[in-house]
Write an enzyme that holds these catalytic residues in place. Structure first.
Site, PDB file in Angstrom:
ATOM      1  N   LYS A  49     -57.441   9.547  54.523  1.00 27.81           N
ATOM      2  CA  LYS A  49     -57.543   8.118  54.202  1.00 27.81           C
ATOM      3  C   LYS A  49     -57.201   7.890  52.734  1.00 27.81           C
ATOM      4  O   LYS A  49     -56.548   6.910  52.376  1.00 27.81           O
ATOM      5  CB  LYS A  49     -58.947   7.598  54.523  1.00 27.81           C
ATOM      6  CG  LYS A  49     -59.105   7.297  55.992  1.00 27.81           C
ATOM      7  CD  LYS A  49     -60.527   7.151  56.436  1.00 27.81           C
ATOM      8  CE  LYS A  49     -60.556   7.151  57.967  1.00 27.81           C
ATOM      9  NZ  LYS A  49     -61.819   7.579  58.532  1.00 27.81           N
ATOM     10  N   GLN A  93     -67.831   7.071  57.304  1.00 29.65           N
ATOM     11  CA  GLN A  93     -67.239   8.054  58.212  1.00 29.65           C
ATOM     12  C   GLN A  93     -68.289   8.501  59.238  1.00 29.65           C
ATOM     13  O   GLN A  93     -69.359   8.969  58.862  1.00 29.65           O
ATOM     14  CB  GLN A  93     -66.718   9.258  57.400  1.00 29.65           C
ATOM     15  CG  GLN A  93     -65.967  10.288  58.210  1.00 29.65           C
ATOM     16  CD  GLN A  93     -64.674   9.737  58.807  1.00 29.65           C
ATOM     17  OE1 GLN A  93     -63.856   9.129  58.117  1.00 29.65           O
ATOM     18  NE2 GLN A  93     -64.486   9.942  60.103  1.00 29.65           N
ATOM     19  N   ASP A 116     -63.419  -1.135  59.933  1.00 33.30           N
ATOM     20  CA  ASP A 116     -63.304  -0.542  61.266  1.00 33.30           C
ATOM     21  C   ASP A 116     -63.550  -1.553  62.381  1.00 33.30           C
ATOM     22  O   ASP A 116     -63.349  -1.245  63.553  1.00 33.30           O
ATOM     23  CB  ASP A 116     -64.354   0.568  61.414  1.00 33.30           C
ATOM     24  CG  ASP A 116     -63.797   1.930  61.066  1.00 33.30           C
ATOM     25  OD1 ASP A 116     -62.581   2.127  61.211  1.00 33.30           O
ATOM     26  OD2 ASP A 116     -64.593   2.800  60.665  1.00 33.30           O
TER      27      ASP A 116
END
Ligand code: NAP
Length: 282
Positions: A49, A93, A116
């Site tokens: 990322k 995460q 997300d």
């Protein structure tokens, strides 16, 4: 022989578009990534990322916390990031260590910074059809279908898996584009009977060899979301790629199909959030 859906190439194009748009903004978009613990796979995802952010003119703020971090400390950090004007997207995460309540963490992220799209408010927007951002993996699948002009409207779409991050939003996206959608799960009675009816088959289960050629309709689009380790230790999906590509109309490889698209859409979500916030400030 199926057309191979090249997610790697499309993801590169998306990253280039994001980089150009991000460079034109008054302020560089920012993504904060929080990693709790030292899970090697999660560490790799976070490194990737950071690399993507560099390529996309997005500022990356990494927060690596020890595995014994308390939920309270994590919530305090999220509250700080929610109020940080340089941060447009926040991503924790997953999975978090078992002593941390995942749902509580995801709810703590400001919905406007939910890169997300896992926050319940954004999930609600998804169900009603108007979210600013969609979860990265299923949206990446839709972008692949679009790029290769694979029609969804009026087609029978079968999704294997009903997780909150892949299966359910995948079904909603296909439905939004007027597909007729069937969702299968571990309790589905005759999986092959369902998959054989699919014009578009999306597999997001995580079981090597789940989808064999006899389960696929001639000419179908077969999208393999799964990321498994095969018996040889290499990455593979749920679909028997070698056999199914002889029968399908389109197929994604693993790796190089959905995975790169997920990463590219994350960058686009951060850009979208940043554009919305920078416009709001004017
Ligand atoms: P998950 O939460 O474990 O969900 C798996 C789903 O598969 C569940 O809904 C389960 O049903 C269903 N299932 C299990 N056995 C089945 C069977 N025999 N037939 C039909 N459905 C069955 O997994 P996930 O997070 O959605 O991820 C799925 C896969 O995608 C994994 O391999 C993961 O690594 C991969 N993934 C890839 C990306 C990417 O960017 N490429 C992103 C996310 C995930 P129940 O609900 O009944 O248990």
């Amino acid at each position: 022989m199926a057309v191979i859906l090249d997610g790697k190439a499309l993801a590169k194009t998306i990253r280039q578009q994001v980089a150009a748009e991000a460079a034109a903004l008054p302020r560089r978009p920012g993504l904060a990534v929080i990693l709790v613990g030292e899970d090697p796979a999660s560490q790799l995802y976070v490194r990737n990322k950071e690399k993507d952010c560099q390529q996309c003119n997005i500022q990356s703020f990494e927060h690596k916390l020890p595995a014994d971090t308390t939920e309270e400390t994590l919530l305090t950090l999220i509250a700080q990031l929610n109020n940080d004007p340089a941060v447009d997207g926040i991503l924790v995460q997953l999975p978090v260590p078992p002593h941390i309540h995942e749902k509580r963490i995801l709810r703590a992220i400001c919905p406007d910074k939910d890169a997300d799209a896992f926050h319940p408010e954004n999930v609600g927007e998804m169900v009603t059809g108007n979210p600013v951002v969609w979860p990265c993996t299923p949206f990446g699948v839709m972008e692949l279908l679009r790029a290769y002009h694979i029609p969804v409207a009026g087609k029978h779409c079968v999704v294997l898996g009903r997780s909150n991050i892949v299966g359910k939003p995948m079904a909603l996206l296909l439905l939004r584009d007027n597909g007729t959608v069937t969702v299968c799960h571990s309790g589905t009675g005759d999986l092959a009977a369902e998959t054989r009816r699919a014009d578009i088959l999306v597999s997001a289960v995580g079981k090597v060899g789940l989808v064999s050629a006899d389960m696929v309709k001639e000419g179908a689009a077969v999208i393999d979301v799964a990321m498994n380790r095969g018996p040889d230790g290499n990455f593979c999906g749920d679909v028997d790629f070698a056999a199914v590509k002889q029968k399908a109309g389109w197929i994604t490889p693993v790796p190089g199909g959905v995975g790169p698209m997920t990463r590219a859409i994350l960058m686009r979500n951060v850009l979208a959030a940043s554009k919305a916030r920078q416009r709001l400030k004017k």
